[in-house]
Design a protein around this motif. Sequence first.
Motif, PDB file in Angstrom:
ATOM      1  N   ASP A  76       5.078   1.218   5.066  1.00  0.00           N
ATOM      2  CA  ASP A  76       3.665   0.787   5.109  1.00  0.00           C
ATOM      3  C   ASP A  76       3.256  -0.544   5.549  1.00  0.00           C
ATOM      4  O   ASP A  76       2.366  -1.173   4.576  1.00  0.00           O
ATOM      5  N   ALA A  77       3.995  -1.295   6.017  1.00  0.00           N
ATOM      6  CA  ALA A  77       3.784  -2.619   6.344  1.00  0.00           C
ATOM      7  C   ALA A  77       3.592  -3.602   5.102  1.00  0.00           C
ATOM      8  O   ALA A  77       2.778  -4.424   4.937  1.00  0.00           O
ATOM      9  N   GLY A  78       4.319  -3.226   3.819  1.00  0.00           N
ATOM     10  CA  GLY A  78       4.263  -4.153   2.952  1.00  0.00           C
ATOM     11  C   GLY A  78       3.189  -4.011   1.981  1.00  0.00           C
ATOM     12  O   GLY A  78       2.584  -5.279   1.793  1.00  0.00           O
ATOM     13  N   ILE A  79       2.514  -2.980   1.989  1.00  0.00           N
ATOM     14  CA  ILE A  79       1.255  -2.898   1.054  1.00  0.00           C
ATOM     15  C   ILE A  79       1.689  -1.840   0.035  1.00  0.00           C
ATOM     16  O   ILE A  79       2.082  -0.914   0.252  1.00  0.00           O
ATOM     17  N   THR A  80       1.215  -2.299  -1.220  1.00  0.00           N
ATOM     18  CA  THR A  80       1.398  -1.569  -2.466  1.00  0.00           C
ATOM     19  C   THR A  80       0.275  -1.448  -3.109  1.00  0.00           C
ATOM     20  O   THR A  80      -0.398  -2.403  -3.448  1.00  0.00           O
ATOM     21  N   GLN A  81      -0.044  -0.181  -3.563  1.00  0.00           N
ATOM     22  CA  GLN A  81      -1.350   0.232  -4.444  1.00  0.00           C
ATOM     23  C   GLN A  81      -0.955   0.749  -5.513  1.00  0.00           C
ATOM     24  O   GLN A  81      -0.133   1.348  -5.635  1.00  0.00           O
ATOM     25  N   SER A  82      -1.734   0.016  -6.742  1.00  0.00           N
ATOM     26  CA  SER A  82      -1.286   0.558  -7.942  1.00  0.00           C
ATOM     27  C   SER A  82      -2.831   0.703  -8.717  1.00  0.00           C
ATOM     28  O   SER A  82      -3.296  -0.171  -8.644  1.00  0.00           O
ATOM     29  N   PRO A  83      -2.588   1.576  -9.540  1.00  0.00           N
ATOM     30  CA  PRO A  83      -1.818   2.947  -9.779  1.00  0.00           C
ATOM     31  C   PRO A  83      -2.077   3.855  -8.496  1.00  0.00           C
ATOM     32  O   PRO A  83      -2.903   3.786  -7.572  1.00  0.00           O
ATOM     33  N   ARG A  84      -1.100   4.642  -8.459  1.00  0.00           N
ATOM     34  CA  ARG A  84      -1.210   5.873  -7.350  1.00  0.00           C
ATOM     35  C   ARG A  84      -2.205   6.921  -7.855  1.00  0.00           C
ATOM     36  O   ARG A  84      -2.637   7.471  -6.872  1.00  0.00           O
ATOM     37  N   HIS A  85      -2.079   7.247  -9.111  1.00  0.00           N
ATOM     38  CA  HIS A  85      -3.193   8.168  -9.530  1.00  0.00           C
ATOM     39  C   HIS A  85      -3.760   7.602 -10.962  1.00  0.00           C
ATOM     40  O   HIS A  85      -2.804   7.105 -11.517  1.00  0.00           O
ATOM     41  N   LYS A  86      -4.888   7.964 -11.166  1.00  0.00           N
ATOM     42  CA  LYS A  86      -5.644   7.678 -12.483  1.00  0.00           C
ATOM     43  C   LYS A  86      -6.622   8.362 -12.719  1.00  0.00           C
ATOM     44  O   LYS A  86      -7.634   8.922 -11.782  1.00  0.00           O
ATOM     45  N   VAL A  87      -6.487   9.093 -14.131  1.00  0.00           N
ATOM     46  CA  VAL A  87      -7.907   9.807 -14.726  1.00  0.00           C
ATOM     47  C   VAL A  87      -8.360   8.814 -15.691  1.00  0.00           C
ATOM     48  O   VAL A  87      -7.639   8.214 -16.537  1.00  0.00           O
ATOM     49  N   THR A  88      -9.812   8.620 -15.849  1.00  0.00           N
ATOM     50  CA  THR A  88     -10.282   7.944 -16.637  1.00  0.00           C
ATOM     51  C   THR A  88     -11.771   8.534 -17.045  1.00  0.00           C
ATOM     52  O   THR A  88     -12.412   9.541 -16.315  1.00  0.00           O
ATOM     53  N   GLU A  89     -12.338   8.079 -18.309  1.00  0.00           N
ATOM     54  CA  GLU A  89     -13.462   8.633 -18.571  1.00  0.00           C
ATOM     55  C   GLU A  89     -14.555   7.801 -18.101  1.00  0.00           C
ATOM     56  O   GLU A  89     -14.614   6.658 -17.931  1.00  0.00           O
ATOM     57  N   THR A  90     -15.684   8.635 -17.932  1.00  0.00           N
ATOM     58  CA  THR A  90     -17.109   7.879 -17.413  1.00  0.00           C
ATOM     59  C   THR A  90     -17.351   6.734 -18.318  1.00  0.00           C
ATOM     60  O   THR A  90     -17.250   6.854 -19.672  1.00  0.00           O
TER      61      THR A  90
END
Lengths: 114, 111
Positions: free
Chosen positions: B1-15
């Motif tokens: 993917d053209a050298g793109i890294t997103q982190s984290p891939r999944h996240k659950v957080t509180e309001t």
Amino acid sequence: AQSVTQPDIHITVSEGASLELRCNYSYGATPYLFWYVQSPGQGLQLLLKYFSGDTLVQGIKGFEAEFKRSQSSFNLRKPSVHWSDAAEYFCAVGVQTGANNLFFGTGTRLTVIP
Amino acid sequence: DAGITQSPRHKVTETGTPVTLRCHQTENHRYMYWYRQDPGHGLRLIHYSYGVKDTDKGEVSDGYSVSRSKTEDFLLTLESATSSQTSVYFCAISESVTEAFFGQGTRLTVV
């Protein structure tokens, strides 16, 4: 202001049938136009793009699109759909306002039935 | 993917909690973008950057801030997450108007 309309939310076609996905845009200048495809859980992949010149552009995976200025349209076509083409398709217009910003339509989900 | 890294891939957080998403590129592209994807809305631009420390708002910037201290990194921060910010977030990069490359996305759930 720029905008992109994809009037079909969901399309179902049989494998081997032809496909046309519609896209209409609104933009005051000569548009840069794109079609992207998104498979489930994936990012977006560029299928094809139009900047100028020949109004019929060829892309990857056997897709093509035709720019029609008089109709403000940029419809995506494929003569024979494969099961692997099932995905969501996004049309976008590119605008240079400080950066090369893309404005997307709401997408068309394609289902392919055997 | 053209050298793109997103982190984290999944996240659950509180309001109400702060959240930072990171986009890292190895392509040395000038422009970087954050989009959110929601059903019925397609992708909408949150913020973009046209160089180090040069950023600007997109069409849905309220509740988000960004920073770009290095060419390769573009951070998206939700100062106080709300349930309406539950979405899939995509980073994109480009060098010109010809093409933008997208990351794999980050699925954020705010509970």
